[in-house]
Design a protein around this motif. Sequence first.
Motif, PDB file in Angstrom:
ATOM      1  N   ALA A 244       0.836  -1.116   0.053  1.00  0.00           N
ATOM      2  CA  ALA A 244      -0.007   0.108  -0.105  1.00  0.00           C
ATOM      3  C   ALA A 244       0.854   1.112  -0.179  1.00  0.00           C
ATOM      4  CB  ALA A 244      -0.999  -0.020   1.368  1.00  0.00           C
ATOM      5  N   LYS A 245       1.987   1.210   0.640  1.00  0.00           N
ATOM      6  CA  LYS A 245       2.907   2.121   0.709  1.00  0.00           C
ATOM      7  C   LYS A 245       4.245   1.840   0.928  1.00  0.00           C
ATOM      8  CE  LYS A 245       3.114   7.060   3.037  1.00  0.00           C
ATOM      9  NZ  LYS A 245       2.873   7.700   1.653  1.00  0.00           N
ATOM     10  N   TRP A 246       5.335   2.135   0.051  1.00  0.00           N
ATOM     11  CA  TRP A 246       6.436   1.807  -0.039  1.00  0.00           C
ATOM     12  C   TRP A 246       7.366   2.828   0.356  1.00  0.00           C
ATOM     13  CZ3 TRP A 246      10.832   3.557  -2.695  1.00  0.00           C
ATOM     14  CH2 TRP A 246      10.561   4.473  -3.935  1.00  0.00           C
ATOM     15  N   SER A 247       7.140   4.061   0.597  1.00  0.00           N
ATOM     16  CA  SER A 247       8.002   5.220   0.840  1.00  0.00           C
ATOM     17  C   SER A 247       7.005   6.376   1.455  1.00  0.00           C
ATOM     18  CB  SER A 247       8.567   5.816  -0.178  1.00  0.00           C
ATOM     19  OG  SER A 247       9.366   6.837  -0.094  1.00  0.00           O
ATOM     20  N   ASN A 248       7.569   6.990   2.584  1.00  0.00           N
ATOM     21  CA  ASN A 248       6.902   8.110   3.059  1.00  0.00           C
ATOM     22  C   ASN A 248       7.176   9.201   2.096  1.00  0.00           C
ATOM     23  OD1 ASN A 248       6.256   6.888   5.404  1.00  0.00           O
ATOM     24  ND2 ASN A 248       8.290   7.332   6.456  1.00  0.00           N
ATOM     25  N   ASN A 249       7.878   9.249   1.151  1.00  0.00           N
ATOM     26  CA  ASN A 249       8.013  10.360   0.211  1.00  0.00           C
ATOM     27  C   ASN A 249       6.929  10.441  -1.036  1.00  0.00           C
ATOM     28  OD1 ASN A 249      10.253  10.959   1.478  1.00  0.00           O
ATOM     29  ND2 ASN A 249      11.663   9.787   0.352  1.00  0.00           N
ATOM     30  N   TRP A 250       6.240   9.337  -1.068  1.00  0.00           N
ATOM     31  CA  TRP A 250       5.119   9.035  -2.088  1.00  0.00           C
ATOM     32  C   TRP A 250       3.699   8.777  -1.521  1.00  0.00           C
ATOM     33  CZ3 TRP A 250       6.540  11.327  -6.488  1.00  0.00           C
ATOM     34  CH2 TRP A 250       8.007  11.357  -6.795  1.00  0.00           C
ATOM     35  N   PRO A 251       2.660   9.139  -2.220  1.00  0.00           N
ATOM     36  CA  PRO A 251       1.295   8.750  -1.822  1.00  0.00           C
ATOM     37  C   PRO A 251       1.184   7.196  -1.901  1.00  0.00           C
ATOM     38  CG  PRO A 251       1.191  10.461  -3.690  1.00  0.00           C
ATOM     39  CD  PRO A 251       2.678   9.881  -3.396  1.00  0.00           C
ATOM     40  N   GLY A 252       0.388   6.585  -0.975  1.00  0.00           N
ATOM     41  CA  GLY A 252       0.135   5.182  -1.138  1.00  0.00           C
ATOM     42  C   GLY A 252      -0.762   4.884  -2.344  1.00  0.00           C
ATOM     43  N   GLN A 253      -0.990   3.660  -2.301  1.00  0.00           N
ATOM     44  CA  GLN A 253      -1.702   3.122  -3.329  1.00  0.00           C
ATOM     45  C   GLN A 253      -2.645   2.048  -2.832  1.00  0.00           C
ATOM     46  OE1 GLN A 253      -1.725   4.346  -6.305  1.00  0.00           O
ATOM     47  NE2 GLN A 253       0.034   5.674  -5.549  1.00  0.00           N
ATOM     48  N   SER A 254      -3.645   1.823  -3.370  1.00  0.00           N
ATOM     49  CA  SER A 254      -4.755   0.873  -2.643  1.00  0.00           C
ATOM     50  C   SER A 254      -5.293  -0.144  -3.678  1.00  0.00           C
ATOM     51  CB  SER A 254      -6.021   1.839  -2.520  1.00  0.00           C
ATOM     52  OG  SER A 254      -6.535   2.243  -3.647  1.00  0.00           O
ATOM     53  N   GLY A 255      -6.150  -0.964  -3.166  1.00  0.00           N
ATOM     54  CA  GLY A 255      -6.861  -2.102  -3.909  1.00  0.00           C
ATOM     55  C   GLY A 255      -8.454  -1.894  -3.555  1.00  0.00           C
ATOM     56  N   HIS A 256      -9.077  -2.061  -4.586  1.00  0.00           N
ATOM     57  CA  HIS A 256     -10.682  -1.965  -4.365  1.00  0.00           C
ATOM     58  C   HIS A 256     -11.349  -3.178  -4.660  1.00  0.00           C
ATOM     59  CE1 HIS A 256      -9.250   2.058  -6.266  1.00  0.00           C
ATOM     60  NE2 HIS A 256      -9.399   2.266  -4.864  1.00  0.00           N
ATOM     61  N   LEU A 257     -12.325  -3.445  -3.902  1.00  0.00           N
ATOM     62  CA  LEU A 257     -13.154  -4.868  -4.079  1.00  0.00           C
ATOM     63  C   LEU A 257     -14.517  -4.324  -4.437  1.00  0.00           C
ATOM     64  CD1 LEU A 257     -13.740  -7.844  -4.045  1.00  0.00           C
ATOM     65  CD2 LEU A 257     -13.618  -7.864  -1.298  1.00  0.00           C
ATOM     66  N   HIS A 258     -14.997  -4.557  -5.464  1.00  0.00           N
ATOM     67  CA  HIS A 258     -16.292  -4.214  -5.780  1.00  0.00           C
ATOM     68  C   HIS A 258     -17.202  -5.566  -5.722  1.00  0.00           C
ATOM     69  CE1 HIS A 258     -14.765  -0.327  -7.556  1.00  0.00           C
ATOM     70  NE2 HIS A 258     -13.634  -1.344  -7.986  1.00  0.00           N
ATOM     71  N   MET A 259     -18.393  -5.365  -5.114  1.00  0.00           N
ATOM     72  CA  MET A 259     -18.983  -6.550  -4.987  1.00  0.00           C
ATOM     73  C   MET A 259     -20.713  -6.192  -5.092  1.00  0.00           C
ATOM     74  SD  MET A 259     -17.651  -8.481  -1.346  1.00  0.00           S
ATOM     75  CE  MET A 259     -18.841  -9.578  -1.602  1.00  0.00           C
ATOM     76  N   SER A 260     -21.223  -7.135  -5.575  1.00  0.00           N
ATOM     77  CA  SER A 260     -22.716  -7.150  -5.661  1.00  0.00           C
ATOM     78  C   SER A 260     -23.482  -8.524  -5.136  1.00  0.00           C
ATOM     79  CB  SER A 260     -23.336  -7.245  -7.111  1.00  0.00           C
ATOM     80  OG  SER A 260     -22.775  -5.735  -7.954  1.00  0.00           O
ATOM     81  N   LEU A 261     -24.549  -7.975  -4.297  1.00  0.00           N
ATOM     82  CA  LEU A 261     -25.378  -9.265  -4.001  1.00  0.00           C
ATOM     83  C   LEU A 261     -26.792  -9.330  -4.626  1.00  0.00           C
ATOM     84  CD1 LEU A 261     -24.788 -11.184  -1.551  1.00  0.00           C
ATOM     85  CD2 LEU A 261     -25.993  -9.861  -0.083  1.00  0.00           C
ATOM     86  N   LEU A 262     -26.913 -10.420  -5.085  1.00  0.00           N
ATOM     87  CA  LEU A 262     -28.088 -10.763  -5.777  1.00  0.00           C
ATOM     88  C   LEU A 262     -29.239 -11.373  -5.177  1.00  0.00           C
ATOM     89  CD1 LEU A 262     -26.963 -11.176  -9.569  1.00  0.00           C
ATOM     90  CD2 LEU A 262     -27.461  -9.103  -8.416  1.00  0.00           C
ATOM     91  N   GLY A 263     -30.540 -11.193  -5.081  1.00  0.00           N
ATOM     92  CA  GLY A 263     -31.500 -11.926  -4.476  1.00  0.00           C
ATOM     93  C   GLY A 263     -32.121 -13.117  -5.204  1.00  0.00           C
ATOM     94  N   LYS A 264     -32.807 -13.840  -4.685  1.00  0.00           N
ATOM     95  CA  LYS A 264     -33.633 -14.944  -5.638  1.00  0.00           C
ATOM     96  C   LYS A 264     -34.177 -14.450  -6.719  1.00  0.00           C
ATOM     97  CE  LYS A 264     -34.160 -17.752  -1.525  1.00  0.00           C
ATOM     98  NZ  LYS A 264     -35.562 -18.345  -0.408  1.00  0.00           N
ATOM     99  N   ASP A 265     -34.594 -13.096  -6.772  1.00  0.00           N
ATOM    100  CA  ASP A 265     -35.399 -12.743  -8.000  1.00  0.00           C
ATOM    101  C   ASP A 265     -34.335 -12.002  -9.043  1.00  0.00           C
ATOM    102  OD1 ASP A 265     -34.445 -10.327  -6.515  1.00  0.00           O
ATOM    103  OD2 ASP A 265     -36.596  -9.494  -6.471  1.00  0.00           O
ATOM    104  N   GLY A 266     -33.130 -12.012  -8.692  1.00  0.00           N
ATOM    105  CA  GLY A 266     -31.976 -11.598  -9.626  1.00  0.00           C
ATOM    106  C   GLY A 266     -31.838  -9.955  -9.311  1.00  0.00           C
ATOM    107  N   ALA A 267     -32.415  -9.534  -8.592  1.00  0.00           N
ATOM    108  CA  ALA A 267     -32.513  -7.922  -8.254  1.00  0.00           C
ATOM    109  C   ALA A 267     -31.176  -7.871  -7.352  1.00  0.00           C
ATOM    110  CB  ALA A 267     -33.548  -7.419  -7.649  1.00  0.00           C
ATOM    111  N   ILE A 268     -30.403  -6.621  -7.423  1.00  0.00           N
ATOM    112  CA  ILE A 268     -29.482  -6.391  -6.759  1.00  0.00           C
ATOM    113  C   ILE A 268     -29.822  -6.101  -5.152  1.00  0.00           C
ATOM    114  CG2 ILE A 268     -27.565  -4.518  -6.006  1.00  0.00           C
ATOM    115  CD1 ILE A 268     -27.304  -4.342  -9.191  1.00  0.00           C
ATOM    116  N   VAL A 269     -29.214  -6.541  -4.062  1.00  0.00           N
ATOM    117  CA  VAL A 269     -29.735  -6.471  -2.706  1.00  0.00           C
ATOM    118  C   VAL A 269     -28.929  -5.322  -2.239  1.00  0.00           C
ATOM    119  CG1 VAL A 269     -29.756  -7.411  -0.485  1.00  0.00           C
ATOM    120  CG2 VAL A 269     -30.022  -8.637  -2.287  1.00  0.00           C
ATOM    121  N   HIS A 270     -29.891  -4.151  -1.932  1.00  0.00           N
ATOM    122  CA  HIS A 270     -29.204  -2.884  -1.460  1.00  0.00           C
ATOM    123  C   HIS A 270     -29.054  -2.725   0.055  1.00  0.00           C
ATOM    124  CE1 HIS A 270     -29.230  -0.889  -5.356  1.00  0.00           C
ATOM    125  NE2 HIS A 270     -30.448  -1.529  -5.433  1.00  0.00           N
TER     126      HIS A 270
END
Length: 293
Positions: free
Chosen positions: A260-286
């Motif tokens: 995530a961050k290798w040096s204090n001299n530079w901004p850190g980097q990240s990883g993003h996990l995108h997830m969707s949960l679908l119900g029995k009707d196939g609709a997205i569960v909010h």
Amino acid sequence: MNPQAHADQAPDGPLLRFKTASEVRDYVVQANVPHVKLGFADVDGIMRGKYVSRDKFLGVLDKGFGFCDVVVGWDSNDQLYDNVTYTGWHTGYPDAQARVLPETGRLLPFENGIPFFLCELSGPAEHICPRGVLRRVLERANRLGFEASAAFEYEFFVFNETPDSVRAKGYRDLKPLTPGFFGYSVLRSSVHAELYEDLLSTCRVMDMALEGLHTETGPGVLEAAITVDDALRAADKAILFKTFTKVLAQRRGLMATFMAKWSNNWPGQSGHLHMSLLGKDGAIVHEVPPDLP
């Protein structure tokens, strides 16, 4: 049986689509594969594994195999953990059982198309196997009527370094592939087009195709978005992407890191996990009902 019967033709070669151990067996025998490579995630999410001969692989394909359980008892530097209960000096680090996952089969473009399969720890070790934990969570979600899909997005650094040079420098003053800030740079991605194309084609061949790849702001920083899939396959693609991005970089005399961050001299980097949960009707569960067990 034609070995291609279980392969979709990818732009850069065959994309394996095994479903059963029987299909795997037919492919390995008829393609006269001399060796197979196996890998699995240890407790720190690092890919561990080994080559096995064709005869050995065919012998363990259905019944599983033993693998020294020290890989769930040491850290990323192979130093033994001293606060564990599953394995340690108190158990003598015996073999844990593992199983081959036929549906994860891929061809390794760096190794003349040798087949590669992910594995899971089984038996008593299954309760601490990272993939096994995720699989059980998803199975529980399925019993509750939900289907999960996911996509991983990684930002990572690429350096003009080697494993020897970073040690000689004491991991300080590393030289990034490119200097300074320049996010979404067409200039830089075109200058280093061969590296980008190698990464894109490797991901296509290994069934972890990217839907986006570009420079991120920061020296030598890239960002890659892996195409969405069901959550378990998405997790498989995530560990494969991190491992073989590092492989590709080192084969080019470079080094990639997902720190995530290798040096204090530079901004850190990240990883993003995108997830969707679908119900029995196939609709997205909010919102998940609070009364679920």
